[in-house]
Design an enzyme around this catalytic site. Sequence first.
Site, PDB file in Angstrom:
ATOM      1  CB  SER A  13      -7.434   6.392   7.186  1.00  0.00           C
ATOM      2  OG  SER A  13      -7.471   6.010   5.833  1.00  0.00           O
ATOM      3  NE  ARG A  65       6.590 -13.783  -1.952  1.00  0.00           N
ATOM      4  CZ  ARG A  65       6.048 -12.577  -1.890  1.00  0.00           C
ATOM      5  NH1 ARG A  65       5.044 -12.339  -1.075  1.00  0.00           N
ATOM      6  NH2 ARG A  65       6.494 -11.609  -2.659  1.00  0.00           N
ATOM      7  CG  LEU A  93      -1.070 -12.426   1.844  1.00  0.00           C
ATOM      8  CD1 LEU A  93      -2.452 -12.321   2.460  1.00  0.00           C
ATOM      9  CD2 LEU A  93       0.001 -12.613   2.914  1.00  0.00           C
ATOM     10  CG  ASN A 107      -7.436  -5.820  -0.607  1.00  0.00           C
ATOM     11  OD1 ASN A 107      -6.909  -5.149   0.279  1.00  0.00           O
ATOM     12  ND2 ASN A 107      -7.122  -5.666  -1.883  1.00  0.00           N
ATOM     13  CG  HIS A 109      -7.373  -2.306  -5.519  1.00  0.00           C
ATOM     14  ND1 HIS A 109      -6.014  -2.479  -5.309  1.00  0.00           N
ATOM     15  CD2 HIS A 109      -7.500  -1.813  -6.776  1.00  0.00           C
ATOM     16  CE1 HIS A 109      -5.361  -2.112  -6.397  1.00  0.00           C
ATOM     17  NE2 HIS A 109      -6.236  -1.709  -7.305  1.00  0.00           N
ATOM     18  CG  ASP A 145      -5.436  -5.963  -6.254  1.00  0.00           C
ATOM     19  OD1 ASP A 145      -5.612  -6.198  -5.048  1.00  0.00           O
ATOM     20  OD2 ASP A 145      -4.513  -5.251  -6.682  1.00  0.00           O
TER      21      ASP A 145
HETATM   22  C1  GAR Z   1      -5.990   2.888   0.828  1.00  0.00           C
HETATM   23  O1  GAR Z   1      -6.223   3.826  -0.183  1.00  0.00           O
HETATM   24  C2  GAR Z   1      -6.197   1.484   0.291  1.00  0.00           C
HETATM   25  O2  GAR Z   1      -7.252   1.389  -0.630  1.00  0.00           O
HETATM   26  C3  GAR Z   1      -4.885   1.236  -0.373  1.00  0.00           C
HETATM   27  O3  GAR Z   1      -3.921   1.781   0.486  1.00  0.00           O
HETATM   28  C4  GAR Z   1      -4.508   2.870   1.210  1.00  0.00           C
HETATM   29  C5  GAR Z   1      -4.314   2.627   2.674  1.00  0.00           C
HETATM   30  O4  GAR Z   1      -4.703   3.738   3.423  1.00  0.00           O
HETATM   31  N1  GAR Z   1      -4.674  -0.167  -0.596  1.00  0.00           N
HETATM   32  C6  GAR Z   1      -3.964  -0.669  -1.605  1.00  0.00           C
HETATM   33  O5  GAR Z   1      -3.411   0.018  -2.435  1.00  0.00           O
HETATM   34  C7  GAR Z   1      -3.903  -2.178  -1.643  1.00  0.00           C
HETATM   35  N2  GAR Z   1      -3.258  -2.628  -2.828  1.00  0.00           N
HETATM   36  P1  GAR Z   1      -5.005   3.603   4.972  1.00  0.00           P
HETATM   37  O6  GAR Z   1      -3.786   2.916   5.603  1.00  0.00           O
HETATM   38  O7  GAR Z   1      -5.149   5.008   5.458  1.00  0.00           O
HETATM   39  O8  GAR Z   1      -6.240   2.779   5.158  1.00  0.00           O
END
Ligand code: GAR
Length: 195
Positions: A13, A65, A93, A107, A109, A145
């Site tokens: 999303s 990796r 990564l 990124n 978070h 992060d």
């Molecule tokens: C989002 O809430 C993003 O912030 C989180 O995963 C979700 C992805 O949703 N990311 C993390 O947790 C990264 N560590 P989406 O696929 O609908 O964008």
Amino acid sequence: MKRVAILISGGGSNMVALVRDMTGDHPCRPVLVLSNRPDAGGLAKAAALGVPTAVVDHRPFGPNRAGFEAELARHLDAAGADLIAHAGFMRILTPGFVRRYQGRMLNIHPSLLPKYPGLHTHRRALEAGDAEAGCTVHEVTADLDAGPILGQARVPVLPGDTEETLAARVLVQEHRLYPAVMRRFALGNRERLDL
Ligand code: GAR
């Protein structure tokens, strides 16, 4: 015009919010949506938006990796990506890979960093009794992060919130914050944005 590759692992999303924003006078265009999971729901959404997609499944690489990352880099470089946006990309990564794209990789978070790096951010905010939660866009550095913060958006934690209701409220803000930060970042503005 900056060429942007978006890395996903799931529903995508945030990827959709970024791609929808990258039209008209936006300084970026999406050139690739890359998933480490063949079943990521975001792949079909990207294709429907006309963005080329690729999959680099991490599983066949096992503990290798470097092999996984070499394949990632091959796709990113073939697409001529100037900027790389992690959007729900759930792989850590290596420092070597991060260094290669340092200063060009963002990124999102789902917490108000430096609070709650890693997983289960909403559960941890609820357990701590926090009055507010939110999301952060930051530069990706070798420390998980912990890269420089480019923007944050905050939401209240409401009585009766569950992980799911809080996550949904934060996600609405993610979709506002990430495109806004991406526009600024692409124009060289790294000042912190608070929504
Ligand atoms: C989002 O809430 C993003 O912030 C989180 O995963 C979700 C992805 O949703 N990311 C993390 O947790 C990264 N560590 P989406 O696929 O609908 O964008």
